[in-house]
Scaffold this motif. Structure first.
Motif, short mmCIF file in Angstrom:
data_model
loop_
_atom_site.label_atom_id
_atom_site.label_comp_id
_atom_site.label_asym_id
_atom_site.label_seq_id
_atom_site.Cartn_x
_atom_site.Cartn_y
_atom_site.Cartn_z
N SER B 22 0.83 -1.21 0.00
CA SER B 22 0.00 0.00 0.00
C SER B 22 0.87 1.26 0.00
O SER B 22 0.42 2.33 -0.42
N ILE B 23 2.10 1.13 0.47
CA ILE B 23 3.00 2.29 0.46
C ILE B 23 3.83 2.30 -0.84
O ILE B 23 4.51 3.25 -1.14
N GLY B 24 3.70 1.24 -1.62
CA GLY B 24 4.51 1.07 -2.82
C GLY B 24 4.08 1.86 -4.04
O GLY B 24 4.12 1.36 -5.16
N HIS B 25 3.68 3.09 -3.83
CA HIS B 25 3.35 3.99 -4.95
C HIS B 25 3.70 5.41 -4.51
O HIS B 25 3.31 5.82 -3.42
N PRO B 26 4.41 6.15 -5.37
CA PRO B 26 4.88 7.47 -4.94
C PRO B 26 3.75 8.40 -4.50
O PRO B 26 3.96 9.23 -3.60
N ALA B 27 2.59 8.30 -5.10
CA ALA B 27 1.48 9.16 -4.69
C ALA B 27 1.08 8.85 -3.25
O ALA B 27 0.74 9.75 -2.48
N ARG B 28 1.16 7.57 -2.88
CA ARG B 28 0.76 7.20 -1.52
C ARG B 28 1.85 7.58 -0.52
O ARG B 28 1.54 7.93 0.63
N VAL B 29 3.10 7.56 -0.94
CA VAL B 29 4.17 8.07 -0.08
C VAL B 29 3.96 9.58 0.11
O VAL B 29 4.08 10.10 1.21
N ALA B 30 3.60 10.27 -0.98
CA ALA B 30 3.36 11.71 -0.91
C ALA B 30 2.21 12.03 0.03
O ALA B 30 2.26 13.01 0.78
N ILE B 31 1.17 11.21 0.01
CA ILE B 31 0.03 11.42 0.90
C ILE B 31 0.48 11.29 2.35
O ILE B 31 0.15 12.11 3.21
N ILE B 32 1.27 10.28 2.63
CA ILE B 32 1.76 10.07 4.00
C ILE B 32 2.62 11.26 4.44
O ILE B 32 2.44 11.80 5.54
N GLU B 33 3.52 11.68 3.57
CA GLU B 33 4.38 12.84 3.89
C GLU B 33 3.52 14.08 4.15
O GLU B 33 3.80 14.85 5.07
N TYR B 34 2.49 14.25 3.34
CA TYR B 34 1.64 15.43 3.49
C TYR B 34 0.89 15.39 4.82
O TYR B 34 0.80 16.40 5.52
#
Lengths: 110, 110
Positions: B22-34
């Motif tokens: 579920s973390i394996g997509h840059p958009a989802r990493v970006a969401i977490i960072e945000y």
DNA sequence: TTATTATATCGTAATATTGCAATATAATAA
DNA sequence: TTATTATATTGCAATATTACGATATAATAA
């Protein structure tokens, strides 16, 4: 459409995503667990350990290697795979920072 | 063929794989960072922050929510998303254990 | 040289993911 | 009631992943 829009995200976001994605399959988690458990780490042992055919295991090993999670060393006919400590440390830090960050915030919502 | 052979792996292996995936997509990493960066966390802000269309962001949020990485709270018309500390702590520990384990072994190969 | 053994690659079918336009839903505002 | 606004869902095309049989490669053994 269909392909991930890699170019719209930061290098770091793409890096973490690539690493996480490579761990995002139970066989690959099993490979990591196995490499931690044993002292020697010959590819054939991994094939025997996993409930998947040899080409499938080889493919999973390749993905972990491409992502940088594991390294491979040729040992005569066999290949010895090991975990790349440096890369796993980056993941440890990514998740460590997140938890640290949340705990500092004591956020109100959710 | 084609589908992951989930049933052949342990619950833990599947759990870690699901979270990592579920973390394996840059958009989802970006969401977490945000979500870590901001104090309030309204869905609309995430849509504006990301270089993807609203339905695509909604889909990524759903995946993070399904995996348990984030939680959602209804706030009137909007929805407030937050990181699930408990689940991220599990990932922190998974990677922490790996690094700890490697350092203890001082392995000879690779 | 010809086995044998270990691992990788090829080819391909089944399935899953990504992305978005169009549309639906659900809450508040006028 | 009818907007309006915020988010979710549907449907679908493009692409990626998963799995494995068949085959290739590369090293040692006979």
């Amino acid at each position: 459409m269909g392909a991930t829009k890699t170019e719209h995200f930061t290098d770091y976001q793409n890096k973490i995503a690539t690493l996480a994605k490579s761990i995002g399959h139970p066989a690959r988690v099993a490979i990591i667990e196995y490499l931690l458990k044993v002292d020697t780490c010959i590819c054939g042992d991994i094939v025997n350990e996993l409930p998947l055919a040899q080409p499938t295991v080889s493919q999973h090993l390749k993905e972990l290697k491409n992502a940088g999670i594991i390294k491979g060393n040729i040992e005569g006919t066999a290949i010895c795979y090991c975990i790349n400590e440096e890369v796993l440390n980056e993941l440890k830090q990514f998740f460590g920072n997140i938890v640290h960050n949340i705990q500092e915030k004591k956020r109100s919502c959710c």
